[in-house]
Scaffold this motif. Structure first.
Motif: not given
Length: 58
Positions: A18-29, A36-38
């Protein structure tokens, strides 16, 4: 105890997916760091599981 690690690892995997989806291609730190922790914790739990769960392959 290995089965507990397996279940925890599975739940953590859902979290980082889910974090991958919310991060928008690793643009939202603010979502990248928890993702990455999960991911790391999930990998650790699965590694602990593989050491003790018996192999059931035929």
């Amino acid at each position: 105890m290995a089965w507990v690690y397996l279940v925890i690892g599975g739940l953590l995997e859902v979290g980082w997916a889910l974090g991958l989806d919310y991060s928008d291609g690793f643009t939202k730190i603010e979502f990248v760091i928890p993702t990455v922790i999960l991911f790391s914790l999930s990998f650790y739990c699965f590694a602990k599981t593989l050491k003790t769960v018996p192999d059931i392959s035929v």
